[in-house]
Design an enzyme around this catalytic site. Structure first.
Site, PDB file in Angstrom:
ATOM      1  N   LYS A 192      -3.591  -1.748  -1.542  1.00  0.00           N
ATOM      2  CA  LYS A 192      -2.781  -2.765  -0.861  1.00  0.00           C
ATOM      3  C   LYS A 192      -3.548  -4.075  -0.736  1.00  0.00           C
ATOM      4  O   LYS A 192      -2.976  -5.163  -0.881  1.00  0.00           O
ATOM      5  CB  LYS A 192      -2.350  -2.267   0.524  1.00  0.00           C
ATOM      6  CG  LYS A 192      -1.528  -3.280   1.336  1.00  0.00           C
ATOM      7  CD  LYS A 192      -0.220  -3.664   0.650  1.00  0.00           C
ATOM      8  CE  LYS A 192       0.483  -4.838   1.340  1.00  0.00           C
ATOM      9  NZ  LYS A 192       1.138  -4.498   2.594  1.00  0.00           N
ATOM     10  N   LYS A 260      -4.528 -12.012   7.979  1.00  0.00           N
ATOM     11  CA  LYS A 260      -5.216 -10.764   8.310  1.00  0.00           C
ATOM     12  C   LYS A 260      -5.531  -9.966   7.042  1.00  0.00           C
ATOM     13  O   LYS A 260      -6.645  -9.466   6.868  1.00  0.00           O
ATOM     14  CB  LYS A 260      -4.343  -9.945   9.266  1.00  0.00           C
ATOM     15  CG  LYS A 260      -4.887  -8.577   9.647  1.00  0.00           C
ATOM     16  CD  LYS A 260      -4.282  -7.432   8.838  1.00  0.00           C
ATOM     17  CE  LYS A 260      -2.787  -7.324   9.014  1.00  0.00           C
ATOM     18  NZ  LYS A 260      -2.223  -6.150   8.292  1.00  0.00           N
TER      19      LYS A 260
END
Length: 312
Positions: A192, A260
């Site tokens: 990811k 993030k």
């Protein structure tokens, strides 16, 4: 995390087949991604009990046939499968490991699937802690944004054991089109991170191309149409191009979250001793946009940075 309350009404219908077991699913985290995912599970015939920090999101799930958990413990106590979809590593640790959390409340043997995007090392630690409680833990972050969640076309990158992946496969098939076991615990998060690196780079280059075309007076609608048909074509161009042309930055995936994610990428790359020069530069653009107060905009708002740098 609030967005138009109508979004769940456009969720792709999924028909329950004879091979779908009568499973009880607890879904923790009903944000932009989580709510349409939970609704798809309801429509596939699962009993879905939801919990979310802001209760109006649970109201939306209940309106679609889901149940109200009341708390993390209340949602997961009777569940066969627990799915978490929360913003960041500390949120996952709190939901999983905190007092009255998933690990305190789930029955032994429960399949626990974290679909959040967090640090790979945190995912590994959570899987180890779950194993000590006789829980089967998978990290299964997704790609595809809000549209992919609504349309049940998510790409799902899974870390964990083969038998646990096999047990979760029916659930994954309701949520997405590409569930893939990519390795042991934490591997889903690593893939990811690579995904978020590529997506951010794609958006930045699309933004540069758009500003470039506009500066030369080219019609950007026809320009993007022909670019999309060649090697420059991408899912990013297809999904984000029209909105970027119109400066519509309503959040499908917020800059604050991509910031993030880029910190996960840059930290993990540094730990592994890997150079990501373009990725590091895009990470600065994403951080700059967030620091300017635009964290709530869609990540396609990287266009704003290119416009600033170009004095346009």
């Amino acid at each position: 995390m609030s967005q138009p309350s109508h979004e769940h009404s456009h969720t792709a219908p999924v028909t329950k087949g004879a091979d779908v077991p009568d499973k009880k699913i607890a879904f923790i985290g009903l944000g932009i991604m989580g709510l349409p995912m939970a609704v798809n599970l309801v429509r596939a015939g699962y009993t879905v009990t939801g919990h979310n920090r802001s209760p109006e999101r649970v109201d939306a799930l209940v309106a679609e046939g889901g149940l109200r958990g009341g708390s993390v413990a209340g949602a997961v106590a009777d569940a066969d499968v627990v799915i978490t979809m929360v913003p960041d590593s500390p949120d996952v640790e709190e939901v999983m490991l905190g007092d009255g959390g998933v690990f305190d409340s789930a029955k032994p043997g429960t399949l626990v699937i974290d679909m959040s995007t967090i640090r790979p090392d945190v995912s590994r630690g959570i899987a180890e802690a779950g194993a000590e409680k006789d829980l089967r833990v998978l990290d299964a972050p997704v790609s595809g944004g809000e549209a992919g969640a609504v349309e049940a076309k998510l790409s799902i990158m899974v870390g964990g054991e083969q038998e646990d992946f096999d047990a979760a496969r029916l659930v994954f098939d309701v949520l997405g089109t590409t569930p893939v076991l990519v390795g042991p615990s934490g591997s889903g998060q690593t893939v990811k991170a690579a995904n978020q690196l590529i997506v951010a780079g794609n958006i930045q280059l699309l933004a540069e191309a758009l500003v470039f075309l506009e500066a030369h007076g080219v019609d950007t609608e026809s320009g993007l149409e022909v670019l999309g048909g060649g090697l420059a074509g991408s899912t990013v161009l297809q999904r984000k191009g029209a909105a970027m042309r119109g400066r519509d930055f309503a959040p499908g995936f917020r800059i604050a979250l991509h910031d993030k994610d880029m910190r996960i990428v840059t930290d993990s790359a540094r730990t592994a001793g890997v150079a990501i020069p373009l990725g590091a530069q895009v990470a600065q653009s994403v951080a700059s946009l967030k620091n300017q107060g635009h964290g709530g905009l869609d990540h396609s708002a990287l266009l704003k940075i290119i416009e600033q740098l170009s004095g346009r």
